[in-house]
Write a protein that holds these residues in place. Sequence first.
Motif, PDB file in Angstrom:
ATOM      1  N   ARG A 197       0.850  -1.185   0.000  1.00 56.80           N
ATOM      2  CA  ARG A 197       0.000   0.000   0.000  1.00 56.80           C
ATOM      3  C   ARG A 197       0.884   1.232   0.000  1.00 56.80           C
ATOM      4  O   ARG A 197       1.772   1.352   0.835  1.00 56.80           O
ATOM      5  CB  ARG A 197      -0.918   0.011   1.227  1.00 56.80           C
TER       6      ARG A 197
ATOM      7  N   GLU B 278       0.983   3.919   1.250  1.00 55.51           N
ATOM      8  CA  GLU B 278       0.506   4.762   2.352  1.00 55.51           C
ATOM      9  C   GLU B 278       1.525   5.863   2.583  1.00 55.51           C
ATOM     10  O   GLU B 278       2.643   5.597   2.992  1.00 55.51           O
ATOM     11  CB  GLU B 278       0.365   3.939   3.645  1.00 55.51           C
TER      12      GLU B 278
ATOM     13  N   HIS C  42       2.190   1.727  10.009  1.00 56.11           N
ATOM     14  CA  HIS C  42       1.981   1.507   8.574  1.00 56.11           C
ATOM     15  C   HIS C  42       3.292   1.270   7.837  1.00 56.11           C
ATOM     16  O   HIS C  42       4.243   2.014   8.000  1.00 56.11           O
ATOM     17  CB  HIS C  42       1.274   2.710   7.936  1.00 56.11           C
TER      18      HIS C  42
HETATM   19 MN    MN Z   1      -4.899   1.817   6.085  1.00 57.56          MN
END
Ligand code: MN
Length: 455
Positions: free
Chosen positions: A222, A224, A231
């Motif tokens: 991801r 992010e 994360h």
């Molecule tokens: Mn998330």
Amino acid sequence: MKPLIKDILALPAASQEVVVRGWVRTKRELKNFTFVEVHDGSALTGIQCTFEHTLPELSTGASVEIQGKLVPSPAAEQAVELAAQSLRIIGKADPASYPLQKKRHSFEFLREIAHLRARTATLGAVARVRSRLAFAVHEFFHQQGFQYIQTPIITTSDAEGAGALFQVTTLDLEALARSARAPDYQEDFFGKKSFLTVSGQLEAETYATALTRVYTFGPTFRAEKSNTTRHLAEFWMIEPELAFANLHDNMCLAENFLKFLLSTALCDCEADLRFFDAHIEKGLLDSLKSVLDSRFTHLSYTDAINELEKASPESFTCKPVWGCDLQSEHERFLTEKVVRGPIILTDYPKEIKAFYMKLNADGETVRAMDVLVPRLGEIIGGSQREDNLRTLESRMQELGINPQAYNWYLDLRRYGSVPHAGFGLGFERLVQYVTGMTNIRDVIPYPRAVGQAEF
Ligand code: MN
Ligand code: ATP
């Protein structure tokens, strides 16, 4: 295979001749004696090797082979030590440049030398716990009749909505830029735009509707941009999917699964967890044990918002309102202050969840569930899936998702559709939770996060 230090340490100290192999963690000289602690990563503790002379040529970080006799140790923390007879330095480590000296290093510094950090006590312990937990994942599902399936890492579906995507392309972007032409993805490797997967769920669903119980355990990506301690851009996710199951079955599975993982770690990684309790997170062991004895609290999103509204407004930087996604501060408040234990939050507003989640009779909320734990917040996200073709199609329409691109996925609702459910557990979040490590970048060997992809 040559014996590991953990096996040598378990031998009776009846003057056995042994050979120890590993890396020197510390060396102390006292009068004419030298005490060398050698580690091979097989256990938290190394073995103390005592020489009756000085060893000027030996330094921290060197790899060694030491032959000697096992003798009872006068030190409290170990039963045996090695009365060393001979030393062979296999590989030297120049003390002028070897970066891991005796002093305590910050985790930030250790991330810069991630290729050497597994030699420290903390990162070594993380690696062992991580490995044991990975094996426990397979043990649990195997015992429960789940089949392990591998889903693709490269995908061409782009509307799943779990997070920002990394694009995969073999187009010559520089040449395109020079010629000021827009990329034509029909000319790209797969003949269309492709990405790194954000979840193996949709593919797992197809196998669940054939094999009944399946799970994936693989890398997930991801993009992010959020620079948080929870994360990563590349992380490992475990995604069970089960047919003939509703949200309640899914909640039971999640609770049993987490408890199995925790009890395995408590049982098989005891020394490492005691280390984390003493040096990383005080009270870690008690908090993990209390989860084992607890029943996870079930709370609907709507009730959770009511609870949050009761709290004083200064508790949050972002005001909780029905319809908004819960922030990490809200999740932690609920699990740490309101319930003081793990919670499964269910029935979120459909607007903040993915298109495939089963719509409730109220037409407003979906059968989603997030498992929240103290110290961390969200550790699991899942749902019962929409198994009604018409409802699913109209949800996709509302969200502007082209059903054509998901024809194969819709087939599961056309042919032999069944209620089914599943969830995703972020493996690094689990390791973080079990070890008490503050930053997720320290529970994966080589973290990939925004601005960070060394090694
Ligand atoms: Mn998330
Ligand atoms: P969060 O709200 O914490 O960002 P999410 O709602 O985006 O998580 P899901 O899409 O439900 O997460 O993914 C399932 C699980 O995967 C999460 O519960 C979490 O354990 C893990 N996870 C999600 N994003 C990340 C990430 N960027 N790094 C590590 N683990 C993640």
